[in-house]
Write a protein that holds these residues in place. Structure first.
Motif, PDB file in Angstrom:
ATOM      1  N   GLY A   8       0.865  -1.228  -0.076  1.00  0.00           N
ATOM      2  CA  GLY A   8       0.010   0.142  -0.085  1.00  0.00           C
ATOM      3  C   GLY A   8       0.727   1.195  -0.137  1.00  0.00           C
ATOM      4  O   GLY A   8       0.519   2.623  -0.043  1.00  0.00           O
ATOM      5  N   GLY A   9       2.055   1.209  -0.060  1.00  0.00           N
ATOM      6  CA  GLY A   9       2.944   2.169  -0.073  1.00  0.00           C
ATOM      7  C   GLY A   9       2.971   3.073  -1.286  1.00  0.00           C
ATOM      8  O   GLY A   9       2.329   2.389  -2.319  1.00  0.00           O
ATOM      9  N   GLY A  10       3.416   4.135  -1.353  1.00  0.00           N
ATOM     10  CA  GLY A  10       3.484   4.929  -2.499  1.00  0.00           C
ATOM     11  C   GLY A  10       4.133   6.219  -2.413  1.00  0.00           C
ATOM     12  O   GLY A  10       4.284   6.788  -1.506  1.00  0.00           O
ATOM     13  N   LEU A  11       3.836   7.095  -3.619  1.00  0.00           N
ATOM     14  CA  LEU A  11       4.528   8.530  -3.473  1.00  0.00           C
ATOM     15  C   LEU A  11       3.185   9.374  -3.562  1.00  0.00           C
ATOM     16  O   LEU A  11       2.318   9.127  -4.550  1.00  0.00           O
ATOM     17  N   VAL A  12       3.041  10.113  -2.667  1.00  0.00           N
ATOM     18  CA  VAL A  12       1.788  10.967  -2.844  1.00  0.00           C
ATOM     19  C   VAL A  12       2.334  12.540  -2.367  1.00  0.00           C
ATOM     20  O   VAL A  12       3.309  12.695  -1.885  1.00  0.00           O
ATOM     21  N   GLN A  13       1.259  13.455  -2.328  1.00  0.00           N
ATOM     22  CA  GLN A  13       1.532  14.597  -2.067  1.00  0.00           C
ATOM     23  C   GLN A  13       0.974  14.979  -0.602  1.00  0.00           C
ATOM     24  O   GLN A  13       0.052  14.376  -0.203  1.00  0.00           O
ATOM     25  N   ALA A  14       1.799  16.051  -0.145  1.00  0.00           N
ATOM     26  CA  ALA A  14       1.241  16.506   1.243  1.00  0.00           C
ATOM     27  C   ALA A  14      -0.375  16.682   1.230  1.00  0.00           C
ATOM     28  O   ALA A  14      -0.980  17.323   0.561  1.00  0.00           O
ATOM     29  N   GLY A  15      -0.885  16.283   2.410  1.00  0.00           N
ATOM     30  CA  GLY A  15      -2.261  16.282   2.355  1.00  0.00           C
ATOM     31  C   GLY A  15      -3.144  15.079   2.087  1.00  0.00           C
ATOM     32  O   GLY A  15      -4.379  15.062   2.374  1.00  0.00           O
ATOM     33  N   ASP A  16      -2.537  14.257   1.295  1.00  0.00           N
ATOM     34  CA  ASP A  16      -3.230  13.071   0.890  1.00  0.00           C
ATOM     35  C   ASP A  16      -3.184  12.078   1.653  1.00  0.00           C
ATOM     36  O   ASP A  16      -2.730  12.079   2.935  1.00  0.00           O
ATOM     37  N   SER A  17      -3.991  10.916   1.370  1.00  0.00           N
ATOM     38  CA  SER A  17      -4.311   9.799   2.180  1.00  0.00           C
ATOM     39  C   SER A  17      -3.625   8.533   1.859  1.00  0.00           C
ATOM     40  O   SER A  17      -3.511   8.409   0.422  1.00  0.00           O
ATOM     41  N   LYS A  87       2.355  14.297   5.748  1.00  0.00           N
ATOM     42  CA  LYS A  87       3.194  15.399   5.770  1.00  0.00           C
ATOM     43  C   LYS A  87       4.572  14.752   5.097  1.00  0.00           C
ATOM     44  O   LYS A  87       4.795  13.594   5.135  1.00  0.00           O
ATOM     45  N   PRO A  88       5.192  15.670   4.712  1.00  0.00           N
ATOM     46  CA  PRO A  88       6.562  15.332   4.103  1.00  0.00           C
ATOM     47  C   PRO A  88       7.475  14.434   5.286  1.00  0.00           C
ATOM     48  O   PRO A  88       8.196  13.283   4.996  1.00  0.00           O
ATOM     49  N   GLY A 114       7.574  -7.611   8.707  1.00  0.00           N
ATOM     50  CA  GLY A 114       7.562  -7.822   7.401  1.00  0.00           C
ATOM     51  C   GLY A 114       8.739  -7.168   6.670  1.00  0.00           C
ATOM     52  O   GLY A 114       9.681  -6.701   7.262  1.00  0.00           O
ATOM     53  N   GLN A 115       8.593  -6.853   5.326  1.00  0.00           N
ATOM     54  CA  GLN A 115       9.852  -6.523   4.596  1.00  0.00           C
ATOM     55  C   GLN A 115       9.964  -4.948   4.355  1.00  0.00           C
ATOM     56  O   GLN A 115      10.641  -4.355   4.177  1.00  0.00           O
ATOM     57  N   GLY A 116       8.768  -4.357   4.871  1.00  0.00           N
ATOM     58  CA  GLY A 116       8.522  -3.040   4.740  1.00  0.00           C
ATOM     59  C   GLY A 116       8.013  -2.365   3.328  1.00  0.00           C
ATOM     60  O   GLY A 116       7.942  -3.273   2.380  1.00  0.00           O
ATOM     61  N   THR A 117       7.328  -1.226   3.241  1.00  0.00           N
ATOM     62  CA  THR A 117       6.670  -0.676   2.320  1.00  0.00           C
ATOM     63  C   THR A 117       7.148   1.043   2.233  1.00  0.00           C
ATOM     64  O   THR A 117       7.050   1.525   3.296  1.00  0.00           O
ATOM     65  N   GLN A 118       7.465   1.364   1.261  1.00  0.00           N
ATOM     66  CA  GLN A 118       8.026   2.846   1.137  1.00  0.00           C
ATOM     67  C   GLN A 118       6.902   3.805   0.967  1.00  0.00           C
ATOM     68  O   GLN A 118       6.031   3.448   0.247  1.00  0.00           O
ATOM     69  N   VAL A 119       6.818   4.843   1.906  1.00  0.00           N
ATOM     70  CA  VAL A 119       6.132   5.890   1.696  1.00  0.00           C
ATOM     71  C   VAL A 119       6.837   7.029   1.547  1.00  0.00           C
ATOM     72  O   VAL A 119       7.439   7.413   2.609  1.00  0.00           O
ATOM     73  N   THR A 120       6.492   7.837   0.549  1.00  0.00           N
ATOM     74  CA  THR A 120       7.046   9.237   0.306  1.00  0.00           C
ATOM     75  C   THR A 120       5.860  10.149   0.085  1.00  0.00           C
ATOM     76  O   THR A 120       5.062  10.117  -0.747  1.00  0.00           O
ATOM     77  N   VAL A 121       6.283  11.186   0.931  1.00  0.00           N
ATOM     78  CA  VAL A 121       5.170  12.355   0.813  1.00  0.00           C
ATOM     79  C   VAL A 121       5.845  13.604   0.050  1.00  0.00           C
ATOM     80  O   VAL A 121       6.965  14.116   1.007  1.00  0.00           O
ATOM     81  N   SER A 122       5.534  14.138  -0.900  1.00  0.00           N
ATOM     82  CA  SER A 122       6.234  15.462  -1.477  1.00  0.00           C
ATOM     83  C   SER A 122       5.430  16.661  -0.970  1.00  0.00           C
ATOM     84  O   SER A 122       4.252  16.667  -0.666  1.00  0.00           O
ATOM     85  N   SER A 123       6.375  17.634  -0.998  1.00  0.00           N
ATOM     86  CA  SER A 123       5.645  18.919  -0.277  1.00  0.00           C
ATOM     87  C   SER A 123       5.014  19.775  -1.541  1.00  0.00           C
ATOM     88  O   SER A 123       5.341  19.418  -2.612  1.00  0.00           O
TER      89      SER A 123
END
Length: 123
Positions: A8-17, A87-88, A114-123
């Protein structure tokens, strides 16, 4: 023993869910406390949220309280982390961890990861 797999991880913008999932291999998953941790580059792994075996108790780090919600569906052997108003500074690899004795503890106290999932939040 139990095997855990985050997704479920991914790249999102600040304020997203985002909603992370932690799927377990064990049909006795209801016997485990489960927690989410995260680790940002160059930082130590930190506690995010925890949930009891029957989901009657939850706990959160102050930094995510009011924005993140942990839940579980024992019938599906899955724990979720709903993350709102991201938030970033939430950028990290997110891990789920399970243990039969620890509700909320330090990362070294958990037996299964678990092996982990990356979450990246851009500003």
């Amino acid at each position: 023993q139990v095997q855990l797999a985050e997704s479920g991880g991914g790249l999102v913008q600040a304020g997203d869910s985002l909603r992370l999932s932690c799927a377990a291999s064990s049909r006795t998953f209801s016997r485990y406390f489960v927690a989410w941790f995260r680790q940002a580059p160059g930082k130590e792994r930190e506690f995010v949220a925890a949930i009891s075996k029957s989901a009657d108790r939850t706990d959160y780090a102050d930094s995510v309280k009011g924005r993140f919600t942990i839940s579980r569906d024992n019938a599906k052997n899955t724990v979720y982390l709903q993350m709102n108003r991201l938030k970033p500074e939430d950028t990290a690899v997110y891990y789920c961890a399970a243990d039969t004795y620890i509700f909320r503890g330090q990362s070294r106290q958990y037996d299964y990861w678990g092996q982990g999932t990356q979450v990246t939040v851009s500003s």
